[in-house]
Design an enzyme around this catalytic site. Structure first.
Site, short mmCIF file in Angstrom:
data_model
loop_
_atom_site.label_atom_id
_atom_site.label_comp_id
_atom_site.label_asym_id
_atom_site.label_seq_id
_atom_site.Cartn_x
_atom_site.Cartn_y
_atom_site.Cartn_z
N LYS A 22 22.24 -13.44 18.02
CA LYS A 22 22.83 -14.78 18.20
C LYS A 22 23.22 -15.39 16.86
CE LYS A 22 19.98 -18.46 18.64
NZ LYS A 22 20.27 -19.57 17.73
N ASN A 23 22.30 -15.34 15.89
CA ASN A 23 22.55 -16.03 14.62
C ASN A 23 23.59 -15.34 13.75
OD1 ASN A 23 20.75 -17.93 15.39
ND2 ASN A 23 19.14 -17.40 13.93
N CYS A 117 16.39 -32.20 15.36
CA CYS A 117 16.13 -31.43 16.57
C CYS A 117 14.63 -31.27 16.68
CB CYS A 117 16.85 -30.07 16.53
SG CYS A 117 16.09 -28.93 15.42
N ARG A 122 16.08 -31.39 9.91
CA ARG A 122 17.17 -30.45 9.63
C ARG A 122 18.43 -31.11 9.07
NH1 ARG A 122 17.19 -25.76 14.15
NH2 ARG A 122 18.16 -24.60 12.47
N ASP A 312 11.55 -17.77 12.58
CA ASP A 312 11.93 -17.57 13.98
C ASP A 312 10.99 -16.60 14.72
OD1 ASP A 312 13.96 -19.35 13.69
OD2 ASP A 312 15.60 -17.90 13.76
N ARG A 404 19.21 -20.15 25.48
CA ARG A 404 20.02 -20.31 24.26
C ARG A 404 19.96 -19.04 23.41
NH1 ARG A 404 17.96 -24.34 20.68
NH2 ARG A 404 19.62 -23.38 19.49
C1 UD1 Z 1 19.16 -20.71 10.48
C2 UD1 Z 1 18.96 -20.12 11.84
C3 UD1 Z 1 17.60 -20.52 12.43
C4 UD1 Z 1 16.49 -20.18 11.44
C5 UD1 Z 1 16.79 -20.76 10.07
C6 UD1 Z 1 15.80 -20.33 8.99
C7 UD1 Z 1 21.22 -19.95 12.69
C8 UD1 Z 1 22.22 -20.39 13.70
N1 UD1 Z 1 20.02 -20.55 12.72
O1 UD1 Z 1 19.18 -22.14 10.64
O2 UD1 Z 1 17.40 -19.82 13.65
O3 UD1 Z 1 15.28 -20.74 11.91
O4 UD1 Z 1 18.09 -20.33 9.62
O5 UD1 Z 1 15.76 -18.96 8.91
O6 UD1 Z 1 21.47 -19.06 11.92
N2 UD1 Z 1 18.02 -27.71 4.87
C9 UD1 Z 1 18.27 -28.88 4.19
N3 UD1 Z 1 19.56 -29.26 3.97
C10 UD1 Z 1 20.62 -28.52 4.43
C11 UD1 Z 1 20.34 -27.32 5.14
C12 UD1 Z 1 19.04 -26.95 5.32
O7 UD1 Z 1 17.36 -29.59 3.75
O8 UD1 Z 1 21.77 -28.92 4.22
C13 UD1 Z 1 16.62 -27.30 5.08
C14 UD1 Z 1 16.22 -27.19 6.55
O9 UD1 Z 1 15.83 -28.43 7.09
C15 UD1 Z 1 15.09 -26.18 6.47
C16 UD1 Z 1 15.54 -25.23 5.35
O10 UD1 Z 1 16.51 -25.96 4.61
O11 UD1 Z 1 13.91 -26.83 6.08
C17 UD1 Z 1 16.15 -23.94 5.79
O12 UD1 Z 1 17.11 -24.20 6.77
P1 UD1 Z 1 18.39 -23.29 6.97
O13 UD1 Z 1 18.20 -21.96 6.34
O14 UD1 Z 1 19.59 -24.07 6.55
O15 UD1 Z 1 18.40 -23.12 8.55
P2 UD1 Z 1 19.68 -23.06 9.45
O16 UD1 Z 1 20.76 -22.37 8.71
O17 UD1 Z 1 19.91 -24.42 10.04
#
Ligand code: UD1
Length: 426
Positions: A22-23, A117, A122, A312, A404
């Protein structure tokens, strides 16, 4: 609304076909916005998040055709709309993944801020900083991020992520491939899903170096072209089923799963008493045979960006630890609120205490079935695992979370011997 009913206590044995990730599929679908030629994606899982992304792309003017169950053809010859609306982005945070491609191809994007969420606040500040580094101006208007590229388009730049972000790296990559000049992404995420996206972009004509490292160099191109790409197998689904095998005391073979994507997980599981053994099948596919030695042993983990132990799989590992010998300390370092499965597991007889971002799991001999509530995608799968291992009946409410991210979960588990049904709310 549907629920899942499980009669636990059966050892599960047999082969499970692992679906496409999915990701990986979500950003790959968004990458179709980068070219006016056709992008064909194979091995796309049939999941509600994928359908939401397809709705979003269709809304932007992309022509999407499904061919069979897992092939999707996308053609963005004419992007008619650059607004990703709240109703779709709120259902699925990955909608933010259209920001980079829209900005790069159309010079503008208006994307609803996804908001918080269940697993934490996030934020998306790192995505915004990356777009700004490439020359975009960003304003916030009524819950939307309004991004505009300079009149001559995005400009290659150094993008430094202050911490690792998966979708942030993907957005930066998709914007940089059409920016003018060279970009360097520093502290880039190294997840297999990021690598899969980069490989697809290369087959679309992008010039990318350092794929799979934390320093990705991109030489921007004025145009990308058609391509065909097969989505990698879902390492999170594979890891989940490996742990299903152990928690039920069965023996499962994961068809299509790749050990190279599960390295740190495999090392941890080996300490627990599980071996993941790679096999080459006669049809050319890879498989992982899960061999389990009981009693399972309690092991500590800390979630980390790839190649560390994935957040995850934290909830599923916690379910496994709740029936293992001894104790296990689980530290969640990625998301601040990712222990919502704890009270539900405790209702089934687990002994877990949480202090801040650490959970101490004391193994018990046996879980007992109970009505429980799914709170997010991976938490739901930990409850399924607990239900499969428990004595008696478990009924899981709010299973739309599972839809999902797990393709045909009930069917796949039934086929290897689980007593599991999807039932309608009475
Ligand atoms: C992706 C995955 C999700 C997985 C996560 C971490 C997808 C669709 N989802 O989510 O399943 O759990 O990686 O492996 O690929 N953060 C910030 N600012 C930002 C972006 C992120 O502070 O602009 C923080 C987040 O809150 C979190 C950390 O960075 O604490 C890592 O998040 P991130 O790697 O960005 O997760 P996603 O890409 O949202």
């Amino acid at each position: 609304m549907h629920k899942i009913r499980i009669q636990g206590g059966k050892a599960l044995n047999g082969d499970i076909q692992v679906s496409g990730a999915k990701n990986a599929a979500l950003p790959l679908l968004a990458a179709s916005l980068l070219t006016d030629e056709e992008l064909v994606l194979c091995n796309v899982p049939d999941l509600s998040d994928i359908n939401t992304m397809i709705k979003l792309l269709t809304h932007l003017g992309v022509h999407v055709f499904r061919e069979g169950r897992s092939t999707i053809r996308l053609k963005a010859s004419n992007i008619t709309n650059t607004t990703a609306i709240y109703d779709l982005v709120k259902q699925m945070r990955a909608g933010i993944g259209v920001l980079g491609p829209l900005l790069a191809r159309c010079g503008e994007a208006k994307v609803s801020s996804p908001g918080g969420c269940a697993i934490g606040s996030r934020p998306i500040d790192l995505h915004i900083e990356a777009m700004k580094a490439l020359g975009a101006t960003i304003e916030l208007d009524n819950g939307y991020i309004v991004a505009k590229a300079p009149p001559k388009g995005l400009k290659g730049a150094e993008i430094v992520f202050k911490f690792v972000t998966v979708m942030g790296t993907e957005n930066a990559l998709m914007a940089a491939v059409l920016a003018k000049g060279e970009s360097v992404i520093i502290n880039a995420a190294r997840e297999p899903e990021v690598i899969d996206l980069a490989k697809c972009l290369v087959s679309m004509g992008a010039d990318i170096e350092g794929i799979g490292t934390d320093k990705i160099k991109v030489k921007g191109k004025s145009k990308l072209h058609k391509a065909k790409h097969t989505v990698i197998a879902d390492r999170i689904e594979a890891g989940t089923f490996a742990m299903v095998s152990a928690i039920t005391g069965g023996s499962v073979r994961l068809i299509g799963a790749k050990l190279e994507h599960l390295n740190s997980v495999a090392l941890t599981l080996a300490q627990v008493g599980m071996q993941l053994i790679e096999e080459d099948l006669s049809d050319g596919q890879k498989a992982l045979k899960v061999q389990v030695q009981s009693p399972l042993k309690g092991v500590d983990i800390t979630t980390k960006p790839y190649p560390g132990f994935p957040t995850d799989l934290q909830a599923q590992f916690m379910a496994l630890m709740s029936v293992s010998e001894g104790a296990s300390m689980i530290a969640e370092t990625i998301f601040e609120n990712r222990f919502m499965h704890v009270p539900e597991l405790n209702r089934m007889g687990a002994n877990i205490t949480v202090q801040g971002s650490n959970a101490l799991v004391r193994g018990t001999v046996c879980l007992t079935g109970a009505p429980v509530m799914a709170t997010d995608l991976r938490a739901s799968s930990s409850l399924v695992m607990a239900g499969l291992a428990a004595k008696g009946e478990t009924v899981i409410d709010r299973v739309y979370h599972l839809d999902r991210g797990y393709e045909n979960l009930v069917e796949k588990l039934s086929r290897i011997g689980a007593d599991i049904q999807r039932i309608r709310d009475s």
